[in-house]
Design a protein around this motif. Structure first.
Motif, short mmCIF file in Angstrom:
data_model
loop_
_atom_site.label_atom_id
_atom_site.label_comp_id
_atom_site.label_asym_id
_atom_site.label_seq_id
_atom_site.Cartn_x
_atom_site.Cartn_y
_atom_site.Cartn_z
N SER A 262 7.35 8.16 -4.88
CA SER A 262 7.42 8.01 -6.34
C SER A 262 6.09 8.28 -7.02
CB SER A 262 7.91 6.60 -6.70
OG SER A 262 7.05 5.63 -6.15
N GLY A 263 5.10 8.77 -6.28
CA GLY A 263 3.82 9.09 -6.86
C GLY A 263 2.78 8.01 -6.57
N ALA A 264 1.63 8.09 -7.27
CA ALA A 264 0.53 7.17 -7.05
C ALA A 264 0.99 5.73 -7.28
CB ALA A 264 -0.64 7.50 -7.96
N ALA A 265 0.56 4.81 -6.38
CA ALA A 265 0.99 3.42 -6.49
C ALA A 265 0.25 2.69 -7.60
CB ALA A 265 0.78 2.71 -5.16
N LEU A 266 -0.99 3.12 -7.92
CA LEU A 266 -1.82 2.43 -8.90
C LEU A 266 -2.39 3.41 -9.91
CD1 LEU A 266 -3.98 0.13 -6.58
CD2 LEU A 266 -1.83 -0.45 -7.71
N VAL A 267 -2.57 2.92 -11.11
CA VAL A 267 -3.37 3.61 -12.12
C VAL A 267 -4.55 2.68 -12.41
CG1 VAL A 267 -3.46 4.55 -14.45
CG2 VAL A 267 -1.34 4.73 -13.10
N PRO A 268 -5.72 2.91 -11.78
CA PRO A 268 -6.86 2.00 -11.93
C PRO A 268 -7.17 1.69 -13.38
CG PRO A 268 -7.32 3.62 -10.24
CD PRO A 268 -6.04 4.05 -10.89
N GLY A 269 -7.30 0.39 -13.66
CA GLY A 269 -7.60 -0.06 -15.02
C GLY A 269 -6.37 -0.31 -15.87
N SER A 270 -5.18 0.05 -15.37
CA SER A 270 -3.95 -0.07 -16.18
C SER A 270 -2.82 -0.67 -15.36
CB SER A 270 -3.55 1.29 -16.74
OG SER A 270 -2.39 1.19 -17.53
N VAL B 242 13.67 9.70 -10.43
CA VAL B 242 13.94 10.10 -9.05
C VAL B 242 14.40 8.88 -8.27
CG1 VAL B 242 12.88 10.93 -6.92
CG2 VAL B 242 12.28 11.99 -9.11
N THR B 243 15.44 9.05 -7.47
CA THR B 243 15.86 7.98 -6.55
C THR B 243 15.30 8.33 -5.18
OG1 THR B 243 17.94 9.09 -6.05
CG2 THR B 243 17.96 7.51 -7.84
N ILE B 244 14.45 7.48 -4.68
CA ILE B 244 13.74 7.78 -3.44
C ILE B 244 14.72 7.78 -2.28
CG2 ILE B 244 11.90 7.01 -1.89
CD1 ILE B 244 10.62 5.72 -4.40
N ARG B 245 14.77 8.93 -1.60
CA ARG B 245 15.73 9.16 -0.52
C ARG B 245 17.17 8.88 -0.96
NH1 ARG B 245 11.08 7.48 2.04
NH2 ARG B 245 10.40 8.79 3.78
N GLY B 246 17.44 9.11 -2.24
CA GLY B 246 18.78 8.94 -2.76
C GLY B 246 19.17 7.51 -3.04
#
Length: 827
Positions: free
Chosen positions: A62-70, A475-479
Motif C-alpha cells: 500500500s506504499g510508504a508506511a510513514l510520512v515523517p512529521g505527519s 487498492v485491495t492488497i492481494r485482493g
C-alpha cells in the motif's frame, strides 16, 4: 564558522535525542507488537518490514508506511488507531492508548531511526509497468486502412477478403481447395447466420436458382430474419454470463433477466451499430433518450453489467461487493478489450503493460455504480432493479392478468357457495362431491396466490444506476477488501489510450467516459476484437486464435493486414455487423469445401480435374499448413447444443414461433430449502423444473430457462451434454468435446425419441411411397439429397423393421440420422 557551530550544536543534540527516543521507546514496541508479521526474521505480510529504516521507507503493497512529521497521513498510525475498519493493526486487538501515543510522537518528531538497512532485504519493489514499451505491441497500434494485395490468380477472389487470403497461400506455395457442394454451403451459411437448418423449400429455391445472385439472395434473406438476431444474441449471452438465476449459492430467481436477452435479439436483428451497442450496455442509464421506448432500451441494456454470478447470500457483504466489481471489470476486459484483467486485482499484470492503477481506475467506476442493494435489515442482498417507462403493451399485459385473476376468484366463489350449500351433513353423493370441491378450492387458492405473487405490476429491469456518491477506489492488497492501499483515481487503461485521461464530472461514476473511450474509432482494440469474433463464428478459428486475449502471450494474427482491413471497414460502414457478415459469407473463402459432404460421386469436387490445384491443396492438408491457418479449406465445426435441439424441432415440424418473455416457469423453486415439505408444496405445487411448460417444449433453445446450479432443466439437458458454457463464466469460444455421454444421450434421451416420432408421423401423413419419404427425410435432417447407396440401405431397413409397426420403423430411422456425425457437424 562560529555561527555555523552555534547552529549545529542544537541540531546534533536534537538528532541524538530522537535516536534515543527510538531506541528506548519505539524499537521495543515494534519488536513486541509488529515484528512477528513484519520483519525479515518473521513474516513479511503485505510486503511491509519494520525491522529497518529502509523497510518502512519503502513501505509495503500500500506504499510508504510513514510520512515523517505527519501522523495523519501515515498508514501505520491510521492502522493502530483503528479508525478505519478496513485497516486495523495489530489484527487481534487494539494497542493500549499509551503505546499508540508513543508511535504518534515518533512520527511527529520526523520518525528518527538510527538503524541501518538490513543486508538481507526484500527484493526491490517494481517501479511499475512500462506503458510506453507496452504500446509497441501490435494490438495497441492504431488500426490501419490496408489495401488488398495483388494476387497471381486474379480470377479466384470474389471480394477483398479473398485477395488477402489467396496472397498468403500463394506466398506459401499453396492453393485453395475446391468449393463446397451447393447443399453443403446452404446448410453451412444457414446454421452460421441463424442457428437453424434450411427448410425443404429453401433448399429447392437455392439449388434451382442459376442466377449469379443466388448466394446473395440467400445471405440477405438470412440476415433479415429474426432468427439471425436470436442466433447472434446467444453468442453475446455467452460473454455476459447470462442466466435466470442470480447466483450459484442459492436458487434465487432473476425474474427480469429475460428483458436483456430480448433486448439483444432486437439489437442484432435491427443491426444496431456496434459502437451504440457498447455505449448502451456500459452507460445506457446515462444516455439521453428521444422517446420512452429508447429510454427503456437504454436501461435494459445495462443488464450487461449486473447479470452475472454474484453470491448475494454471502455473509461477508464487503467481499461480495468487491468480487462483483472484479467480475464486471473482467467482463469488460474480455468482451470489449481482449484483456485479462482479473489477475490485476492483486498485482500488476505479469506479461502485459497493465498495472493495478489501471485495474482500480476501472474498478472505481463500477464501485461507484449501484449494482446490488440490501434487504431484510442488511441480511440479504439482491441485484439492482430499476423501473422502466410504462408502455401501452405493459398496461395491456396487466389488464389481461387482472382478468385472469378475476375469473379465478369468481370461480372460487362459486365453488365455495356450492360447498356451503351441501351443508354439514351431506349424503354419500354429497360427501363425494364435497371432497372434490375441497381439492378444487385448494387448486384455485394456489392458482390465485401464484397469480397475485407474479402479478406483472409496473415494468422493471435488472439494470444499474450511478451511486449517490461516486468515489475513487483504494487498492485491495492481494485482493483483500480489508487490507487497503492507496486510492487510485478513476480512469482508463493507459496502454490502450491515445490521449490524456478523461475528466469525470462530479457526481458521475465514469462509465459514460469508459463507454465513449471503448466505442471510439481511434481505439486500437475494439473493432479488431469485434471483427475477429465474427470471423471465428463463421470460420471456426479467429484470425487471432486467442479470441479473448490480444496481449503479449496471446496468438498473433495469421493475416494482420486482413484483420485491420476488416476492422477499418467495419467502422467506416457504421459499425454494422450485418454488412461485415455479408461480406464474409459471400467470399469465395467461405465457400470452400471442408471435403466432408457426401455425394453420389463420393466427394464434393473431383480434384483430378485440376491437377495443379490438387497438389497445392493436398500439401496444405498434409504438411505445409496442417492447422489450416491459411484457410485452403473450410474448418468443420460441430453444431452447438442449441442448434442440435432446434434442428430436430425444425426437421420434425414442431418449432414454434418465438414469443420471448420469461424463460423460467412460475414453479421455479427459489431458495426455500429450509422450509418444511408441506410449505414447499403449498407454495410451489409443481415444484420440479424437470417439467417444462408445454410451450417451452417446442420453443427455440434460446428461450428456455438457464440456471446456474445443477443441470439445465427439461429438454435443455442436452445443453450440458454438448458443451453449453457455464453461466458463471464469460465465454467467447465454446469447447467442443467428444465424450461417451454424448453418444449415450443421442441413443437414449426422450428428446431424441420424441422428435424422431414427430418426424415419422409427419412423413407418414404425407402418404408418399418409401423412396419419396426417404428423400424427404434426408432433406429435412441432413439437408442434402439421399445417395443411391443410402436409399438402398434405408429401404432394406424399413422392409425388415415394419413388422414392429410402420411408425416405429420410421422413428428408428429418424433417430439414427439424428445420431450421425453428419447431422451433428457443420461442414
Amino acid at each position: 564558522m562560529k555561527l555555523t557551530a552555534l547552529f549545529l550544536i542544537p541540531l546534533a543534540a536534537s538528532a541524538a535525542e530522537g535516536d534515543a527516543f527510538f531506541r528506548e521507546r519505539v524499537e521495543p514496541l515494534l519488536k513486541q507488537r509488529c515484528f512477528e508479521c513484519h520483519s525479515h526474521a518473521g513474516k513479511i505480510k503485505g510486503g511491509l518490514v519494520l525491522d529497518s529504516r529502509s523497510g518502512w521507507q519503502a513501505g509495503g503493497d500500500s506504499g510508504a508506511a510513514l510520512v515523517p512529521g505527519s501522523p495523519e497521513k501515515s498508514h501505520l498510525i491510521e492502522a493502530v488507531r483503528y479508525t478505519n475498519p478496513d485497516m486495523e493493526m495489530p489484527p487481534k486487538a487494539k494497542l493500549p492508548q499509551s503505546e499508540i501515543a508513543v508511535l504518534e510522537e515518533w512520527v511527529k518528531r520526523g520518525a528518527p531511526d538510527p538503524r541501518e538497512t538490513v543486508a538481507v532485504a526484500k527484493a526491490v519493489k517494481k517501479a511499475g509497468v512500462d506503458v510506453e514499451e507496452g504500446r509497441k505491441h501490435w494490438s495497441y497500434q492504431p488500426v490501419r486502412d490496408t489495401a488488398p494485395p495483388a494476387v497471381h490468380d486474379q480470377a479466384w477472389p470474389l471480394n477483398e477478403v479473398d485477395a488477402f487470403i489467396l496472397a498468403k497461400q500463394e506466398a506459401a506455395g499453396l492453393q485453395p481447395g475446391p468449393e463446397a457442394e451447393a447443399h453443403a454451403w446452404l446448410r453451412r451459411v444457414t446454421f452460421d447466420l441463424t442457428g437453424l437448418p434450411p427448410t425443404e423449400a429453401e433448399i429447392a429455391d437455392f439449388v434451382t436458382d442459376r442466377s449469379p445472385k443466388a448466394h446473395e439472395r440467400v445471405v440477405d434473406r438470412l440476415l433479415s430474419s429474426r432468427a439471425y438476431g436470436e442466433r447472434w444474441a446467444r453468442h453475446w449471452l455467452d460473454l455476459v454470463g447470462y442466466a435466470e438465476q442470480i447466483g450459484t449459492e442459492g436458487k434465487v430467481f432473476a425474474e427480469h433477466a429475460w428483458r436483456y436477452r430480448d433486448y439483444l435479439v432486437d439489437s442484432f436483428h435491427q443491426d444496431k451499430p456496434f459502437d451504440r451497442f457498447i455505449r448502451e450496455q456500459l452507460a445506457g442509464d446515462l444516455l439521453p433518450a428521444a422517446s420512452p421506448q429508447e429510454r427503456r432500451e437504454n436501461l435494459i441494456a445495462t443488464g450487461f453489467i449486473v447479470l452475472g454470478d454474484v453470491d448475494i447470500n454471502a455473509i461477508d457483504k464487503l467481499k461480495m461487493e468487491h468480487d462483483f466489481v472484479d467480475s464486471q471489470v473482467s467482463k469488460v476486459g474480455t468482451a470489449f478489450l481482449g484483456m485479462t484483467l482479473g489477475c490485476v486485482r492483486c498485482h500488476d499484470h505479469k506479461f502485459d503493460a497493465i498495472g493495478q492503477q489501471d485495474y482500480y481506475a476501472l474498478a472505481g467506476m463500477f464501485r461507484s455504480t449501484k449494482t446490488t442493494f440490501k434487504t431484510g435489515h442488511g441480511i440479504w442482498s439482491n441485484i439492482q432493479r430499476v423501473p422502466l417507462p410504462e408502455l401501452e403493451e405493459d398496461r395491456a399485459v396487466a389488464r389481461s392478468h387482472e382478468q385472469k385473476l378475476a375469473g379465478w376468484r369468481k370461480e372460487k366463489q362459486k365453488l365455495e357457495a356450492e360447498s356451503k350449500a351441501l351443508g354439514d351433513k351431506p349424503d354419500a353423493a354429497g360427501k363425494k362431491r364435497l371432497d372434490e370441491l375441497k381439492k378444487e378450492l385448494t387448486a384455485h387458492e394456489l392458482r390465485i396466490g401464484h397469480g397475485e405473487y407474479f402479478h406483472p405490476g409496473k415494468p422493471q429491469a435488472i439494470a444499474v444506476q450511478d451511486a449517490e456518491k461516486p468515489a475513487d477506489m483504494r487498492v485491495t492488497i492481494r485482493g483483500n477488501p480489508y487490507a487497503l492501499g492507496d486510492t487510485m483515481p478513476r480512469g482508463l487503461v493507459r496502454v490502450a489510450m491515445w490521449g490524456p485521461q478523461p475528466t469525470i464530472p462530479a457526481g458521475q461514476s465514469g462509465r459514460l467516459q469508459l463507454a465513449d473511450w471503448i466505442a471510439d474509432a481511434r481505439h486500437p482494440l475494439t473493432a479488431r476484437i469485434a471483427v475477429n469474433r465474427v470471423w471465428q463464428k463463421l470460420f471456426g478459428e479467429g484470425l487471432v486464435r486467442s479470441v479473448d486475449y490480444f496481449g503479449t502471450r496471446g496468438d498473433t494474427p495469421s493475416h494482420p493486414e486482413l484483420l485491420d482491413h476488416l476492422a477499418h471497414r467495419f467502422m467506416r460502414e457504421g459499425w454494422s455487423q450485418k454488412k461485415l457478415i455479408r461480406m464474409l459469407a459471400l467470399s469465395r473463402t467461405y465457400r470452400l469445401s471442408s471435403d466432408g459432404f457426401p455425394t453420389d460421386a463420393g466427394r464434393p469436387t473431383d480434384l483430378k480435374s485440376n491437377e495443379s490445384q490438387s497438389v497445392g491443396f493436398l500439401e496444405s492438408v498434409g504438411g505445409k499448413d496442417p492447422e489450416n491457418k491459411l484457410l485452403t479449406r473450410m474448418n468443420r465445426q460441430r453444431l452447438d447444443a442449441e442448434s442440435i435441439r432446434d434442428a430436430m424441432l425444425v426437421a420434425s415440424g414442431r418449432l414454434a414461433e418465438p414469443v420471448g418473455g420469461p424463460g423460467l416457469p412460475l414453479e421455479f423453486p427459489e431458495n426455500i430449502s429450509g422450509l418444511p415439505l408441506k410449505v414447499k408444496q403449498d407454495v410451489h405445487p409443481q415444484f420440479s423444473l424437470k417439467k417444462e411448460r408445454e410451450s417451452q417444449m417446442v420453443e427455440r433453445t434460446l428461450y428456455l430457462p438457464v440456471v446456474r446450479t445443477g443441470t439445465q432443466p427439461g429438454t435443455a439437458r442436452l445443453r450440458d451434454v454438448f458443451d453449453f458454457p457455464q453461466p458463471a463464466q464469460f465465454t467467447s469460444k465454446r469447447s467442443e468435446t467428444t465424450v461417451p455421454t454424448q453418444s449415450l444421450y443421442l441413443l437414449n434421451a426422450d428428446l431424441i425419441r420424441e422428435r424422431g416420432e414427430d418426424l415419422a408421423k409427419m412423413l407418414l401423413a404425407i402418404q408418399e411411397d418409401d423412396s419419396a419419404g426417404l428423400a424427404r427425410l434426408w432433406l429435412r435432417v441432413l439437408n442434402r439429397p439421399i445417395t443411391a447407396a443410402e436409399r438402398e440401405d434405408a429401404l432394406t431397413f424399413l422392409q425388415t423393421s415394419k413388422a414392429a409397426g410402420e411408425t416405429q420403423a420410421w422413428t428408428e430411422l429418424a433417430r439414427a440420422l439424428f445420431g450421425t456425425n453428419e447431422f451433428l457437424l457443420r461442414f
